[in-house]
Design an enzyme around this catalytic site. Structure first.
Site, PDB file in Angstrom:
ATOM      1  N   GLY A   1       0.743  -1.767   0.155  1.00 15.99           N
ATOM      2  CA  GLY A   1       0.184   0.097   0.047  1.00 15.99           C
ATOM      3  C   GLY A   1       1.114   1.050  -0.116  1.00 15.99           C
TER       4      GLY A   1
ATOM      5  N   ILE B   1      12.107 -12.611  -3.923  1.00 19.02           N
ATOM      6  CA  ILE B   1      12.129 -14.274  -3.818  1.00 19.02           C
ATOM      7  C   ILE B   1      11.940 -14.396  -5.023  1.00 19.02           C
ATOM      8  CG2 ILE B   1       9.626 -14.664  -3.434  1.00 19.02           C
ATOM      9  CD1 ILE B   1      10.173 -16.548  -1.255  1.00 19.02           C
ATOM     10  N   ASP B   2      10.804 -14.089  -5.786  1.00 23.69           N
ATOM     11  CA  ASP B   2      11.238 -14.787  -7.494  1.00 23.69           C
ATOM     12  C   ASP B   2      12.300 -13.764  -7.965  1.00 23.69           C
ATOM     13  OD1 ASP B   2       8.570 -15.239  -6.349  1.00 23.69           O
ATOM     14  OD2 ASP B   2       7.413 -12.863  -7.976  1.00 23.69           O
TER      15      ASP B   2
ATOM     16  N   GLY C   1       8.544  -2.474  -6.024  1.00 23.48           N
ATOM     17  CA  GLY C   1       7.802  -1.921  -5.270  1.00 23.48           C
ATOM     18  C   GLY C   1       8.158  -0.369  -4.220  1.00 23.48           C
TER      19      GLY C   1
HETATM   20  N1  LIG Z   1       6.290   3.709  -7.911  1.00 18.03           N
HETATM   21  C1  LIG Z   1       5.834   3.637  -6.018  1.00 18.03           C
HETATM   22  N2  LIG Z   1       6.397   4.720  -5.584  1.00 18.03           N
HETATM   23  C2  LIG Z   1       6.675   4.902  -4.557  1.00 18.03           C
HETATM   24  N3  LIG Z   1       5.773   3.356  -3.668  1.00 18.03           N
HETATM   25  C3  LIG Z   1       5.383   2.557  -4.191  1.00 18.03           C
HETATM   26  C4  LIG Z   1       5.748   2.323  -5.681  1.00 18.03           C
HETATM   27  N4  LIG Z   1       5.644   0.977  -5.762  1.00 18.03           N
HETATM   28  C5  LIG Z   1       4.715   0.005  -4.690  1.00 18.03           C
HETATM   29  N5  LIG Z   1       5.178   1.463  -3.690  1.00 18.03           N
HETATM   30  C6  LIG Z   1       5.306   0.736  -2.460  1.00 18.03           C
HETATM   31  O1  LIG Z   1       6.243   0.075  -1.582  1.00 18.03           O
HETATM   32  C7  LIG Z   1       5.613  -0.709  -0.479  1.00 18.03           C
HETATM   33  C8  LIG Z   1       6.148  -2.458  -1.175  1.00 18.03           C
HETATM   34  O2  LIG Z   1       5.317  -2.396  -2.309  1.00 18.03           O
HETATM   35  P1  LIG Z   1       5.791  -4.158  -3.414  1.00 18.03           P
HETATM   36  O3  LIG Z   1       4.989  -3.789  -4.591  1.00 18.03           O
HETATM   37  O4  LIG Z   1       3.668  -4.654  -2.261  1.00 18.03           O
HETATM   38  O5  LIG Z   1       6.210  -4.396  -2.822  1.00 18.03           O
HETATM   39  P2  LIG Z   1       8.028  -5.257  -3.249  1.00 18.03           P
HETATM   40  O6  LIG Z   1       8.706  -4.172  -2.685  1.00 18.03           O
HETATM   41  O7  LIG Z   1       7.886  -6.453  -2.937  1.00 18.03           O
HETATM   42  O8  LIG Z   1       7.822  -4.848  -4.683  1.00 18.03           O
HETATM   43  C9  LIG Z   1       3.964  -0.727  -0.827  1.00 18.03           C
HETATM   44  O9  LIG Z   1       4.339   0.192   0.159  1.00 18.03           O
HETATM   45  C10 LIG Z   1       4.021   0.693  -1.837  1.00 18.03           C
HETATM   46  O10 LIG Z   1       2.911   0.862  -2.128  1.00 18.03           O
HETATM   47  O1  LIG Z   2      -0.029 -12.286  -0.878  1.00 13.87           O
HETATM   48  P1  LIG Z   2       1.393 -11.808  -0.767  1.00 13.87           P
HETATM   49  O2  LIG Z   2       2.008 -11.567   0.422  1.00 13.87           O
HETATM   50  O3  LIG Z   2       0.432 -10.340  -1.248  1.00 13.87           O
HETATM   51  O4  LIG Z   2       2.518 -12.025  -1.747  1.00 13.87           O
HETATM   52  C1  LIG Z   2       2.838 -13.297  -2.971  1.00 13.87           C
HETATM   53  C2  LIG Z   2       3.103 -12.392  -4.066  1.00 13.87           C
HETATM   54  O5  LIG Z   2       4.863 -11.824  -4.047  1.00 13.87           O
HETATM   55  C3  LIG Z   2       5.390 -12.888  -4.776  1.00 13.87           C
HETATM   56  O6  LIG Z   2       6.769 -13.527  -3.639  1.00 13.87           O
HETATM   57  C4  LIG Z   2       6.333 -11.678  -4.938  1.00 13.87           C
HETATM   58  O7  LIG Z   2       6.560 -11.008  -4.848  1.00 13.87           O
HETATM   59  P2  LIG Z   2       8.513 -10.691  -4.378  1.00 13.87           P
HETATM   60  O8  LIG Z   2       9.432 -11.251  -5.382  1.00 13.87           O
HETATM   61  O9  LIG Z   2       8.931  -9.043  -4.365  1.00 13.87           O
HETATM   62  O10 LIG Z   2       9.268 -10.804  -2.902  1.00 13.87           O
HETATM   63  C5  LIG Z   2       4.595 -13.280  -4.997  1.00 13.87           C
HETATM   64  O11 LIG Z   2       5.527 -14.592  -6.284  1.00 13.87           O
HETATM   65  C6  LIG Z   2       3.575 -13.921  -4.915  1.00 13.87           C
HETATM   66  O12 LIG Z   2       2.125 -13.603  -5.293  1.00 13.87           O
HETATM   67 MG   LIG Z   3       7.514  -5.968  -6.307  1.00 18.34          MG
END
Ligand SMILES: Nc1ncnc2c1ncn2[C@@H]1O[C@H](COP(=O)(O)OP(=O)(O)O)[C@@H](O)[C@H]1O
Ligand SMILES: O=P(O)(O)OC[C@H]1O[C@](O)(COP(=O)(O)O)[C@@H](O)[C@@H]1O
Ligand SMILES: [Mg+2]
Length: 445
Positions: free
Chosen positions: A160, A214-215, A186
């Site tokens: 979020g 993890i991916d 993100g």
């Molecule tokens: N483009 C962005 N700009 C700012 N914050 C972001 C952006 N994309 C994702 N985030 C924030 O980074 C955090 C983690 O993102 P998320 O996609 O859930 O996991 P990950 O870092 O594993 O990709 C969340 O709080 C998300 O809202």
């Molecule tokens: O169910 P959640 O907590 O949203 O996360 C699941 C997802 O996050 C992932 O592990 C990917 O996350 P990362 O590669 O950022 O670690 C996906 O493979 C999986 O679908």
């Molecule tokens: Mg991600």
């Protein structure tokens, strides 16, 4: 898929907050030593290209070849350790080794640099925003001593989006000089925003990331931390599926593994326990029906060998599922359709139509592979990444992540780390190894 050749030195250059004028407390450990195959001097570079043909294609002088800044302690640093205040946050999905990174950062900051104040922010970027009411956690060598025994993250995590302006407000209020962000693409996009706002406001805050995925989908990193632990755990499910499949007439095991857009876990888990017959990854669309389709192949396999094991990454075969609603998670990531049960149903229907006996067992170990403690390899890897991140931050580097690229620890600008997604290359040697190990055809079409 692979790293594009278009990358040049400008893309690899790392931002700094200013000149380094303070002697590093690590000088006695460091001394003067030249680059060797085991050590890189801070003035040297790690070549981006690693084949003669790639280098030849550049057509530039040696000094102009693109290279990453090496990680490691600098002789002079930017921050005065006794006055440095540090924040640490973990965001996004879990990954083995998160606690190890937190512990490694705290131990390096305190034992070598003698930094005295380290704050853990709770539940990802929420931890900076006042209305969530999360307390900050004082991180000390004592409080982190044994956190690496457990999976998950002691700081909690969240998805979020949060306002980077509010995050910088919080960092300023707390006089934080360095922010370590542990998270995926993100999180790193968020970190870049935080850094941008801080710079706009003239705040000297170093933002340094330790990439978590993890991916294994962040580029310019040989393998992300926790990945080895995760695929090792996933391989256990393939072993179980194989045992089930070989113990029943018409036995079939279907194992669904994580991997939204990148099939690395599926490939590595399969190679770690080479008794899968088919691996399906997001990078390679496949057909179910027809002579060259997956269903036909699996039926022949079961008729000829008595059993089959299918490993499917969660992002594979999405194009085959049209009857499920679209959606996205709190961070805006697209929610995927659950391919495992759909695939199992289609296999079951096909075998029934063809009158071939089938005993299908479906296994989905998803969360069980990412919430476990890190294995010994990842214990080592995470502490070394943490050391590299601390050295980078103390020297005033910012808007960068640490990574290991071709076995050297390096600095990667965040912009580059989020510029593309690391994926399995269907023309690459990893996928070739998978085809060799499974015997499956290159395409189901
Ligand atoms: N483009 C962005 N700009 C700012 N914050 C972001 C952006 N994309 C994702 N985030 C924030 O980074 C955090 C983690 O993102 P998320 O996609 O859930 O996991 P990950 O870092 O594993 O990709 C969340 O709080 C998300 O809202
Ligand atoms: O169910 P959640 O907590 O949203 O996360 C699941 C997802 O996050 C992932 O592990 C990917 O996350 P990362 O590669 O950022 O670690 C996906 O493979 C999986 O679908
Ligand atoms: Mg991600």
């Amino acid at each position: 898929m692979g790293a594009p050749l278009l990358v040049d030195n400008a893309d690899l250059s790392v931002k700094t907050l200013g000149a380094c004028r303070i002697d590093s407390p690590l000088m006695p450990l460091l001394g003067e030593r030249p680059t060797t195959q085991h050590y890189i001097d801070e003035a040297d570079k790690v070549l981006y290209d690693d084949t003669t043909s790639m280098i030849a294609a550049r057509q530039v002088d040696l000094a102009e070849l693109p290279g990453f800044e090496p990680a490691g302690p600098r002789r002079k640093i930017y921050f005065d350790p006794s006055k440095t205040r540090v924040g640490i946050v973990t965001c996004g999905g879990l990954c083995p080794g998160l606690n190890n990174v937190i512990r490694g950062l705290v131990l390096e900051l305190t034992s070598h640099y003698r930094v005295r104040r380290i704050f853990g922010f709770r539940n990802g970027y929420q931890g900076f925003i006042a209305r969530y009411g999360h307390d900050v956690v004082d991180l000390t060598p004592e409080s982190v001593a044994n956190i690496d025994d457990d999976g998950g993250t002691i700081l909690g995590s969240s998805r979020g989006q949060q306002d980077p302006g509010e995050i910088v407000d919080c960092l300023s209020r707390m006089n934080i000089n360095i922010l370590f962000v542990i998270g995926g693409d993100g999180t790193l996009r968020g970190a870049k925003e935080i850094s941008r706002v801080a710079t706009e406001r003239g705040e000297k805050i170093a933002v340094v990331g330790i990439p978590k995925t993890i991916d294994n989908d962040i580029p310019y990193i040989d393998q992300s931390f926790g990945f080895q632990t995760a695929f090792g755990k996933a391989a256990e499910s393939i072993r179980v599926a194989h045992a089930e499949a070989t113990s029943a007439p018409g036995g079939m095991g279907v194992v669904r593994l994580m991997g939204r857009h990148s099939g690395f876990i599926a490939c590595y888990a399969t190679l770690a326990k080479s008794n899968a017959d088919v691996v399906l990854i997001p990078e390679l669309p496949f057909k179910l029906e027809g002579e060259g389709g997956l269903l036909n192949y699996l039926r022949h396999r079961v008729v000829e060998r008595g059993h089959a094991v299918v490993v499917v990454a969660e992002g594979a075969g999405q194009e085959l599922i049209t009857d499920q609603p679209e959606g996205s998670d709190a961070s805006g990531n697209r929610k995927l359709h659950d391919v495992g049960p759909v695939l199992s149903r289609r296999i079951t229907e096909h075998f029934a139509n063809e009158g071939v006996e089938l005993n299908l067992k479906y296994i989905d170990p998803s969360y069980a592979i990412r919430s476990v403690p890190a294995n010994p390899y990842d214990n080592v890897y995470t502490i070394r990444l943490a050391h590299a991140a601390v050295h980078a931050a103390m020297s005033g580097r910012t808007e960068m992540v640490v990574g290991r690229w071709r076995r050297r620890f390096i600095h990667i600008p965040i912009a580059l780390a989020v510029s593309q997604r690391n994926q399995v290359d269907p023309a690459g040697d990893l996928w070739m190894s998978v085809l060799e190990a499974t015997g499956q055809p290159p395409h189901f079409e």
